[in-house]
Every structure is written in structure tokens, then in C-alpha cells.
Design a protein around this motif. Sequence first.
Motif, short mmCIF file in Angstrom:
data_model
loop_
_atom_site.label_atom_id
_atom_site.label_comp_id
_atom_site.label_asym_id
_atom_site.label_seq_id
_atom_site.Cartn_x
_atom_site.Cartn_y
_atom_site.Cartn_z
N GLN A 181 0.83 -1.21 0.00
CA GLN A 181 0.00 0.00 0.00
C GLN A 181 0.86 1.26 0.00
O GLN A 181 0.61 2.21 -0.74
CB GLN A 181 -0.93 0.00 1.22
CG GLN A 181 -2.18 -0.85 0.96
CD GLN A 181 -3.03 -1.00 2.21
OE1 GLN A 181 -2.55 -0.84 3.32
NE2 GLN A 181 -4.29 -1.35 2.00
N THR A 241 -4.10 -6.51 -3.35
CA THR A 241 -4.98 -5.58 -4.06
C THR A 241 -6.36 -6.19 -4.19
O THR A 241 -6.54 -7.41 -4.04
CB THR A 241 -4.46 -5.28 -5.49
OG1 THR A 241 -4.30 -6.53 -6.18
CG2 THR A 241 -3.12 -4.55 -5.45
N GLU A 280 -2.99 -0.05 -8.10
CA GLU A 280 -4.17 -0.43 -7.32
C GLU A 280 -4.59 -1.86 -7.64
O GLU A 280 -5.14 -2.56 -6.80
CB GLU A 280 -5.32 0.53 -7.62
CG GLU A 280 -5.17 1.87 -6.95
CD GLU A 280 -6.20 2.86 -7.51
OE1 GLU A 280 -7.29 2.98 -6.93
OE2 GLU A 280 -5.89 3.48 -8.56
N TRP A 281 -4.40 -2.26 -8.89
CA TRP A 281 -4.57 -3.65 -9.28
C TRP A 281 -3.22 -4.18 -9.74
O TRP A 281 -2.35 -3.43 -10.16
CB TRP A 281 -5.57 -3.80 -10.44
CG TRP A 281 -6.96 -3.34 -10.10
CD1 TRP A 281 -7.44 -2.96 -8.88
CD2 TRP A 281 -8.05 -3.20 -11.03
NE1 TRP A 281 -8.77 -2.59 -8.97
CE2 TRP A 281 -9.16 -2.72 -10.27
CE3 TRP A 281 -8.20 -3.40 -12.40
CZ2 TRP A 281 -10.40 -2.47 -10.86
CZ3 TRP A 281 -9.44 -3.16 -12.99
CH2 TRP A 281 -10.53 -2.71 -12.22
N THR A 282 -3.06 -5.50 -9.64
CA THR A 282 -1.83 -6.09 -10.19
C THR A 282 -2.17 -6.94 -11.40
O THR A 282 -3.34 -7.21 -11.69
CB THR A 282 -1.09 -6.95 -9.15
OG1 THR A 282 -1.90 -8.09 -8.85
CG2 THR A 282 -0.77 -6.17 -7.89
N LYS A 287 -5.56 1.55 -13.42
CA LYS A 287 -5.43 0.79 -12.16
C LYS A 287 -4.12 0.01 -12.13
O LYS A 287 -3.52 -0.18 -11.07
CB LYS A 287 -6.60 -0.19 -12.03
CG LYS A 287 -7.96 0.47 -11.97
CD LYS A 287 -8.24 1.01 -10.57
CE LYS A 287 -9.72 1.40 -10.45
NZ LYS A 287 -10.03 1.95 -9.14
#
Lengths: 596, 596
Positions: free
Chosen positions: B83, B205, B157-159, B152
Motif C-alpha cells: 500500500q 490488491t 491499485e490492481w496487479t 489501475k
Amino acid sequence: MPIYQAPLRDYQFVLNELLNIYQRDDLQGFEEIDAELADAILQGVAEFTTDVMLPLNGSGDVEGCKIVDGEVKTPTGFKAAYQQYVENGWATLTSDPIYGGQGLPEVVGIFATEMKTATNMAFAMYPGLTHGAYAAIHAHGSDALKQKYLEKLVSGEWTGTMNLTESHAGTDLALLRTKAVPVGEGNYAVSGEKIFISSGDHDLTENIVHLVLARLPDAPEGVKGISLFAVPKYLVNDDASLGCRNGVEATALEHKMGIHGNSTCVMVFDGALGELVGEPHQGLRAMFTMMNEARLGVGVQGLGVSEIAYQNALAYAKDRLQGRALSGVKAPASPADPIIVHGDVRRMLMAQKAFNEGARALVGQQALWLDESHRHLDSGQKKQAAKLAALFTPIVKGFITDRGFNACVDAQQVFGGHGYIHEWGMEQFVRDSRIAMIYEGTNGVQALDLVGRKLLSDRGEALTLWSDMVKPFIAEHINNEAMKPYLLPLMDASTDLEKATGFISGQAATNPDIIGAASMPYMQIFGITALAWMWARTAAVALQALEEGVENETFYRAKLTTAEFYMNYWAVQTRSLRKQVESASLQLIGLCEDDF
Amino acid sequence: MPIYQAPLRDYQFVLNELLNIYQRDDLQGFEEIDAELADAILQGVAEFTTDVMLPLNGSGDVEGCKIVDGEVKTPTGFKAAYQQYVENGWATLTSDPIYGGQGLPEVVGIFATEMKTATNMAFAMYPGLTHGAYAAIHAHGSDALKQKYLEKLVSGEWTGTMNLTESHAGTDLALLRTKAVPVGEGNYAVSGEKIFISSGDHDLTENIVHLVLARLPDAPEGVKGISLFAVPKYLVNDDASLGCRNGVEATALEHKMGIHGNSTCVMVFDGALGELVGEPHQGLRAMFTMMNEARLGVGVQGLGVSEIAYQNALAYAKDRLQGRALSGVKAPASPADPIIVHGDVRRMLMAQKAFNEGARALVGQQALWLDESHRHLDSGQKKQAAKLAALFTPIVKGFITDRGFNACVDAQQVFGGHGYIHEWGMEQFVRDSRIAMIYEGTNGVQALDLVGRKLLSDRGEALTLWSDMVKPFIAEHINNEAMKPYLLPLMDASTDLEKATGFISGQAATNPDIIGAASMPYMQIFGITALAWMWARTAAVALQALEEGVENETFYRAKLTTAEFYMNYWAVQTRSLRKQVESASLQLIGLCEDDF
């Protein structure tokens, strides 16, 4: 689970065809062994190691050892397997018949060790360390001490350990602090902490005999003030029954990269009672007399794990279908060709095969020199063999563990991603074999021993002894056209070895640090040349066998192909290594410590 | 716990003095970056990686990942650290500003990657794979797909993941079986099992975008029938909110040798909904366009772990007291000298240092070529840079991960027995760095790519482009006496490379299997020569700086010493390797499969 096929045919080749051990009537006790007996023993060990030890290798790695109520528990199955090992008499092979041993030559016993190490290195270390303790007491202990311990150590009913290292004293044993205070009646109270103690505690046997380096109260400083003590886990009463628990305990297990099935312990001695082994302050010398055997034992670990890793890589390469050969489809009925068709996979397999078989021949030669150094009827020959064995000790330990580890990495590579996953067992071989480069003297220490003690202190005498074996061999075969592909590369490698030797000898007096700086590439040149010698001798035997006519031609033809590969892939490395030797001073003059 | 000091001074040297990136007005976007900005970014990453990622490296290794209620849990601390990583914006460095990226050059971003890998390779892989998924969609996705995912993925925020391998299809993707069936509205139902999927599932995430290779119902056989799909863990609604859980699950975690903190998953796709990325049946091509970046990323892993391993070995060698220097006592007030006084310890440290700094320079050069291939204002230069980057891709991946692993083994060796124990962290570096030789195409595949695709298919054009950079450099400096210690070895190595190239080119037509058999020693020659080039350039810069007068002479003098060491220790290896190339057919003609 990994497979294993003991290389029994290759053992026969080395023992019978290359080293001719059954024709040796000049070695005491060799008359008692013939091919039939040796084959039967090695066959028996092959079955035990494959059937009993191998299945516990992966599970032992996952489960590891733990301390429960102050005592080490070995992985599930180890205890039962060890009992079977003892009952079958595998512990007794090379030990003194006076104490229940079978008195077999080292050159036979060493291949039993190879199979044990290949199938389960962590397990094999329990009897391995025991043999070291046996040898120390056998060579230096009083009669009373021998009476007390040797039969149980020979049978394997008890095990042994070697307690040298302390946290601040590894290579430099001069720094060790463990103390031994006389308490009367020939007893000493030993106190101190030892680390990295292999097989330090376990549940395989009812007693453990610790050999411990410590200082007497009046000891001089440094290595000249170190004595050796035998300290049992349980005291032994006069009637040979077990007495009280002694003041020695495994207080922790090291968390290691590999050999999880072996208990590597922190040992705390708190006034533990022990007896002196040998003379006061002569402990290090007592340890050193066993060093050749111990270091050969570690060298063989490099070979053993490399051999099983190779066998599994080979099986996988024949089985795994992926891609097509560059020269055209080889398995039209399959969706892809087996990966053994790919040149780089073959390169890795051949590199491993050529290393393993060459190393096995050298290991046999070294074990035979050790046998000669103990058993030769001629005292001059005995001394010469001892010199040769001493010379080759660091090479067998340092070179074979080094390249054996690399071979395991190559074998793992053949598996691609599957090599990185625990279930295939390949990554364990890499983790396990790594320790052999470190313990029993790091390979850097081996290299320094080779150059400093075995070459320079000796003024090249041992090296000359060896050259005097290599040169007549070359002279004998040089007019044989068929031998040229093996002899010319051997001669090139020998020249590089000679020049590197001359360079170091010439520089050592004025620039002593070069001894250390040049030692590792020098040891590599020596190891590569030594294996080239074994391969050239192998080729000579194979050519003669083929000329005379043999049933199984394939075996000998494969030896020739592999010998030629060795010469073209391995032996050619000496030229670059020699350049590294010759520029070794650059490391030294270069950077101040702070400028790294 | 291992220490780490980000090599910021060396980054400055490579970026500013060796590659002169701040003077490049011919590259789009480079005008936005200057030394101050790059230094600040790298300084920020250095702090984050050292303060946040490094402390989680050892604990992540011990704890590993687990599956709880069908979802992967990463080790304690990873989620919070991730984060922070996202909040600090470290995910966005080199991505497209249109989607929230900072648009920094690859040549700057790559050193951020080095620091991330050095401090926590397992952690670094989560954003690393994400960047790969971002790049695939960015290069080949429809506008709608880009709109849906890129912001994202850029922010972190997303992988993302790359789903290629199946149990029977690793290197040979032609064999893959995963299916994709159209279900209307541009959606496909993807079904099949993938293995070895790095970062396949985790709790860092709220969503994960899987890029999956699969076959459409009408797909031709082989590699020409593979398409690429984007399959999210949670479906994404039109308003960008998350919808239903998709039919994809991590059913198991692989038990690996290392990188335990990264979740390597078996992924089962059971009618999971996804969208096509790029054209039908063009999936492999879509993957290949990202290959140069992906393989540079893996090459840098070899460097990063090698660098931290070296730093710790150096610190240990200065601290550990053991034995005395052969040339006499160096630390009379201490019970023993620090082991850095010993020649063989120095040899290992210098070998690592010379490799790391040389590899770092080559990594920078390769990243700059990639930047030029994307950003050069001149389309001819752009194409040339693309060719050079393609040529060096297998070298950067194959050579640097190979020698980087060896350097980690050496660094571990400096620690002696302590290197084998988990608490010092050295054995983890060896286990972690090992995977880089295997994934993203094994190093054998890299070598084959180098010889087969980059050399022969291209008729040596790319190689000539490079030679045309090396030769003028040599010509420019050859009359400078001070440059001779660097140029002569570079010329020797270049000659070996040239001869080896000629040998393979000459043999390939009649003996195609030699391409594979000779490829690995050939790649090693190329890698060694490439680093010799970087070191010779480094020496030229250092000599000039010293001549012009600089404040910190020590840095430049150390560069010269290390360059000379490289030439005498590393560059000399090409001669023996060339002999291996020239005898490569022996592996092939030699043994039948059954005679191994």
C-alpha cells in the motif's frame, strides 16, 4: 521422487580394470578381497541405499530435525532405517577387525559412501561422522579408551561427532576457548559452546561420543594449546553399561539451506566429563591425521549428489517432450521431441557425465593411495603413497565439491521450472551439495592448503612424485595414434599446471599474499588436469578392451566418447585459469579495504 | 539481517558519465529529466526499498504464502508495504502519462528495479509482473480494454499476471491446451490449468488482471493458434466498480527453492470471462513484443541479488577475524586479521564487484537502447537501437542471471559455515537468484535465441551494428598508453567472439544441431566481451576524469583497478570458451541416448 541406479558397473571398471586392485599382493589384507566379494558388498549397499535411504531423502528434508524435551528427534523413518543399517553390518565395512570391523580397503568402502551420500546425504552423515570419531580414537586413544568406545562405534550402536568450531573460531582454531579442567582419575570437566556440530544430538542410538577440541588450564596460546577429548552423552560405567547423563546438551538446531535431515547443533558443554585422546596440547595434530580420510569423505559427497542429480536429469531429458530438434523431427509420433535432442541439454548432461565418471576414478585412486599409505608392505612405497594422498586431499575435497555443486545446478537446469519445485527433488540436491564446499575446511582453505602446504612447504616433492607417474604414462602411449585425442589435451593441461606452479613458486617469496590470491584458480587447474589423467588412463583401458574384444562394446565406446568430450570441454579450461593465476597479484595491490 | 546501501553513486556514474543521458536531446521526453530529478527519484526508491522492503525479505522467506479459504495470503507486512509502495507512486515511474504514469526513461526506471530486486526479490515480483501486463495491454489492447485496466495497473491499485506455462507446455508453447470460447459481446470463456504463475493470487490488491494464452475453437495447431486474453479476478462493471468473482482460482501454491514471499500458483480457469488482447491467433506475437523489457527485468534480478550479496560479503569480510595475512599481521591489536586480508577472499569479492559494476553498466546501456527504440526522433536510429536491444536481450537475461547466481554463491562462500545458515540471509540470496536462470525462458533458451534468431536469422546484421560501435571506440583510444591494459584484453575477447561467430555460422547449415550445442559457451563469450566493452568505456571515463581533476579521486581510481581486474580475471575466460564452441559437435555425434 528421484530415481537412483547405483553405478555398479562403473565401480567394477574403476576397481578391476582401471586400478587393478584384485592384483595387488603388495598391500596387506588385499588378498582377502576379490571381485566377487567386493561386488556382493557394493550390491548389498546399493540395495539398502536405494530401497531404504532414498525414500527418506525428500521427506527428511521437508520434516527436518527438532528438539523435543531437550533431545533431538530425527525425521520420521530415520531411526528404523538406522537400526537396519546397523543390523545389516553396513557400518563396519572398513573398520579394524579387532573391534568388529570387516577391514575392507578404503577403495571399496569409498564407493559405499558414494551410494549413501547420493541417496540421502543428511542420513549418511550420521555414520560418516561416527567413522571420523572412530578413526581419531583408533589412532590416538589409550587402550582403555579404545576398549571403551571402539566396538560400539564400529558396529554403529553408538555414533560419534567432531566438535571443533566455535562462533568466533572456524578456520582459525587458534581462537577457540572451550576449556577442560582435570578432575582426577584421568577425567576432565569440559565447558564451552560449539556450533555447526553435525549429528550433534539425535535419537538414532542410545549414546553419542563427542570428540571435542578444548584447552587445558596450562595450555599455551594458539593452536599449540589445543587438546582433544572424548566426551560421551551418557557416561559409561566400568561394566560397559550406561551411567548418568553427562553435562552436554544440544541447545539449538541451526536453520540451514539444506541437509535438513541431519541435526546440525549448537552444543553446550557444562563441566561435561571426558577423557584425553592422545597427548595434551596435541589435539590439532590428532585431528589432522584423520584429515585425509575426512576430506575424501566430503569430496565423495560432491560426487554422490552430482551422480544422482545427473541420473534424474538424464531420465527427465529422455522423458520430457518439448520442441523439435534443430536437425529435424526425431519423434514424429509424439507431439514434440524429448529434450535430450537439444544441443544445450546434451551439453549439460555430457558435462555432468564426464565430470562424475572422471571424479569417480580420481576418488578411487585417492582411496587406493590412502590404502597404500596404511597397508603397503614396502615402507618406501608407503611413504610415497602418503605424500600423494596428502597432495590430492585438497583437490579431491575442493575441486570435486566445487564442480559437483555446479553439476547439480546444471542437472536442476535441465528440468526448467520443474527443477525449482521441491517435489522433483532437484533443488534439494543443489541445497544439500552446497555445504560440501564449506565444511571440513572451506574450499578456499583447501586451495591454500594445496599451494601453501602441499606445494611450497614440500618444495614440490609430492608434485614431482605425481609427474613421475603421468610422464611415463604419456610416453608409453604417445606413439599410439588412437590415444592422441586424449594425450595431447592432457599434455596441454599439464603444461598449464607446470607453468602455473612455476609462477607461484617464483612469486611466493617476495609476494606471499599471492599464494592465497592464486590458490583457487590453481586448484582448479590441478583438479582438471588430474581428471584428464584419469580420463586418459580410462581411454587406454577402453581401447585395449575393444582391441582384445569384449562382450559389451557399448560401455567402452561410451567411455571413449566421454573421454574425448572431457578433453574438449573440461580440459581446455586450464588455459584461462592459468591466466587468472598469473594475474593474481592484481587483486592484492589494487584496492584499499575502504575503496571496495 | 542483511544490510543494503543502494549504489546511488554508481547509478549517477552510469547515467551521467558513462551514458550521458542528460545530454540526449534526440530522445522524446528525455528533456524532462535531469540529474537532479533522477537522483531524487532513485534516492526515494533507495529509502523505500531499504527501509520498507528489506526488513520483509527474510521474514517473507520464512513465512511464505499460504492459501486460506481459497485465497492466497502473502507474508505478514507485505500488504502494508505494498500500500505504501502504491501511495508513494513508485509503481508509476516508467508508465505512460496518459494513464497516470510518470513517463520516465527505462534507463532510470531499471535502476529502481535493481534496488527493489536487491532488497526483496519476491516482493518486487508483484509490481514487476503488473508492469508486464500493463505493457501487453498498452501495446495490443483495444481502447476499451486500455480504458478499463491501464489506470489501475499503472497506479498499482490492481496487479497483473502472465499465464503462459502449462504442465506439459513450458518452453514449447505450441503444446498449450487452455481454451477460449466466444460467449458474445466480445467476451470469451477461458478454461484450462496454468502452472508456475508468479503473483497468481494474493491479498495485496482488490483485483488482479490475468493475461492468459489460450486457443480459440477455430485455432490452427501450434504457435500460430494461440491468442491472448485479459481475464480479471473480479469482473469489472461498466461504471468501473467491481462485479462478480470470475471463474479463476489459485488451487495450489508451488513449493519452491526460493522467492517464498511471491505466490507461485497453479491457476485453474473454469469458464472465466475474458477479452481478447490484440488479434485472434496473434497472442504469441503480442507476448514477444514485451519480451525485451521482461527479459531485461529478469537480467536485473541477477544483478540486484548479486549486489546485495556482495555488499554483505564485503561487510562480513571486513568484520570477521580469522587467521593472519600471509604477508604478516595486519591487525596486531586484534586476536586475528579481518578475512579481507586473505587473497582468496579478495579474489571472490573482486570477482563479484567487477561483475556487478560491469553488469550494471550493460543493463544501463540495454535500457537506453530500449528507450532509443521507443523514443528516438530519427526513425533509422530507432530501428538500429531496436536491433541492438534485441541482440542483447538474451545476453542480459542469460549471462547476467547466470553469473549473478555464481556471484551469490561466492558471496555465500565468504561467510563460511555462517553462509549456510538462514539467519545471515546469504543462503536465501542463492535460492532466490536461482530462479532467474530458469524463468522467462531458461538460459539455454536465451542462448539458442541469441545464436539462432539474433545471429543467424539476422545474418549478423545486429552483431555488425555493435561491432561498428566497439571498433571506433578502440581506434579512438588505442594510442593512449594508459588505455592499453583495458583495450588489449577487450581486443582479445572480441577476436574470440569473432572466431566463435565465424565457426558457428560456418557449421550451422550442414550441422544445425551445433547451434544448440555451441550456444551456451557462445553466449558466455558474448556476455564477457560485452562487459569488457563496458569496462573499457568506464576506464576511459575514469582516466579522463582523473586527468581533468575531480574531487573524489578514489571512486575513479577504484574503477580503474576493478576494470583491470575484470580484464585479467573475467575477460581471459573467452579463450577456453571458444575452444568449447569449436568442439561443440562432440556432444552431438557422441552418444546414443541409451548409452549415456
